[in-house]
Design a protein around this motif. Sequence first.
Motif, PDB file in Angstrom:
ATOM      1  N   PHE A  72      21.190   9.627  20.821  1.00  0.00           N
ATOM      2  CA  PHE A  72      21.280  10.765  21.735  1.00  0.00           C
ATOM      3  C   PHE A  72      19.874  11.281  21.993  1.00  0.00           C
ATOM      4  O   PHE A  72      19.115  11.526  21.065  1.00  0.00           O
ATOM      5  N   TYR A  74      17.722  14.270  23.937  1.00  0.00           N
ATOM      6  CA  TYR A  74      17.699  15.539  24.675  1.00  0.00           C
ATOM      7  C   TYR A  74      16.329  15.686  25.307  1.00  0.00           C
ATOM      8  O   TYR A  74      15.301  15.552  24.630  1.00  0.00           O
ATOM      9  N   ASP A  76      13.821  18.121  27.618  1.00  0.00           N
ATOM     10  CA  ASP A  76      13.552  19.490  28.079  1.00  0.00           C
ATOM     11  C   ASP A  76      12.157  19.508  28.696  1.00  0.00           C
ATOM     12  O   ASP A  76      11.213  20.023  28.111  1.00  0.00           O
ATOM     13  N   CYS A 108      15.624   7.968  32.364  1.00  0.00           N
ATOM     14  CA  CYS A 108      17.055   8.189  32.108  1.00  0.00           C
ATOM     15  C   CYS A 108      17.875   6.984  32.550  1.00  0.00           C
ATOM     16  O   CYS A 108      18.835   6.597  31.873  1.00  0.00           O
ATOM     17  N   PHE A 118      22.223  10.817  27.032  1.00  0.00           N
ATOM     18  CA  PHE A 118      21.153  11.802  27.202  1.00  0.00           C
ATOM     19  C   PHE A 118      21.693  13.085  27.809  1.00  0.00           C
ATOM     20  O   PHE A 118      22.702  13.094  28.520  1.00  0.00           O
ATOM     21  N   MET A 119      20.990  14.154  27.508  1.00  0.00           N
ATOM     22  CA  MET A 119      21.189  15.440  28.166  1.00  0.00           C
ATOM     23  C   MET A 119      19.815  15.953  28.554  1.00  0.00           C
ATOM     24  O   MET A 119      18.885  15.898  27.756  1.00  0.00           O
ATOM     25  N   LEU A 120      19.710  16.416  29.778  1.00  0.00           N
ATOM     26  CA  LEU A 120      18.449  16.919  30.300  1.00  0.00           C
ATOM     27  C   LEU A 120      18.691  18.322  30.853  1.00  0.00           C
ATOM     28  O   LEU A 120      19.692  18.559  31.530  1.00  0.00           O
ATOM     29  N   SER A 121      17.805  19.244  30.554  1.00  0.00           N
ATOM     30  CA  SER A 121      17.900  20.581  31.130  1.00  0.00           C
ATOM     31  C   SER A 121      16.748  20.773  32.107  1.00  0.00           C
ATOM     32  O   SER A 121      15.674  20.191  31.943  1.00  0.00           O
ATOM     33  N   LEU A 167      22.261  21.304  33.531  1.00  0.00           N
ATOM     34  CA  LEU A 167      22.411  20.369  32.414  1.00  0.00           C
ATOM     35  C   LEU A 167      22.879  19.060  33.041  1.00  0.00           C
ATOM     36  O   LEU A 167      23.923  19.010  33.701  1.00  0.00           O
ATOM     37  N   THR A 169      23.763  15.045  32.421  1.00  0.00           N
ATOM     38  CA  THR A 169      24.143  14.106  31.354  1.00  0.00           C
ATOM     39  C   THR A 169      24.618  12.775  31.946  1.00  0.00           C
ATOM     40  O   THR A 169      24.989  12.691  33.112  1.00  0.00           O
TER      41      THR A 169
END
Length: 171
Positions: A72, A74, A76, A108, A118-121, A167, A169
């Motif tokens: 995973f 993340y 930022d 990504c 993945f999670m991107l803010s 957010l 994903t």
Amino acid sequence: MSALFIFLNRTCFNGLYRVNSKNLFNVPFGKYVNPKICDSVNLRHVSEVIKKVELRNGDYADLVQYADEGCFVYLDPPYKPISETSTFNSYCAGGFDDSEQIRLRNFCDIITKQGAAFMLSNSDPSSVNPENDFFDKLYSAYKIKRVKAKRNINSKADKRGEINELLITNY
């Protein structure tokens, strides 16, 4: 090094961490009478939780070799400015303009193909200008969720509050 970071986080202005164009820390002191610098119970808990986490410092693109199923990530990044006064990209050595946002999306794409989640803010420019669909187009292959995020960092207290963020994903 961890102790220094915790000290800076607890004693600098609003817990902000920022670097200038020379990649040097540049946050002013906060105005705290008696800051709680060490919360030993919380530190021990966090230490236990992240025992299997590997933290790395460097260009995110170098992580591509580690991103696979079960991983995973993340992200930022420096947020895309949504107003004339929100140009915090210059606090990143070398800046983080639209070409860097595209480079991040390409990263990504690669880690998605490798099976990583993945999670991107990021900021939501469309909340200020409904015609600004930069991220909607850039991340059209992914899930985009708009959320409210509380902002406590602003030199003017009356300007602090909720702001729209994204957010993004692949799951």
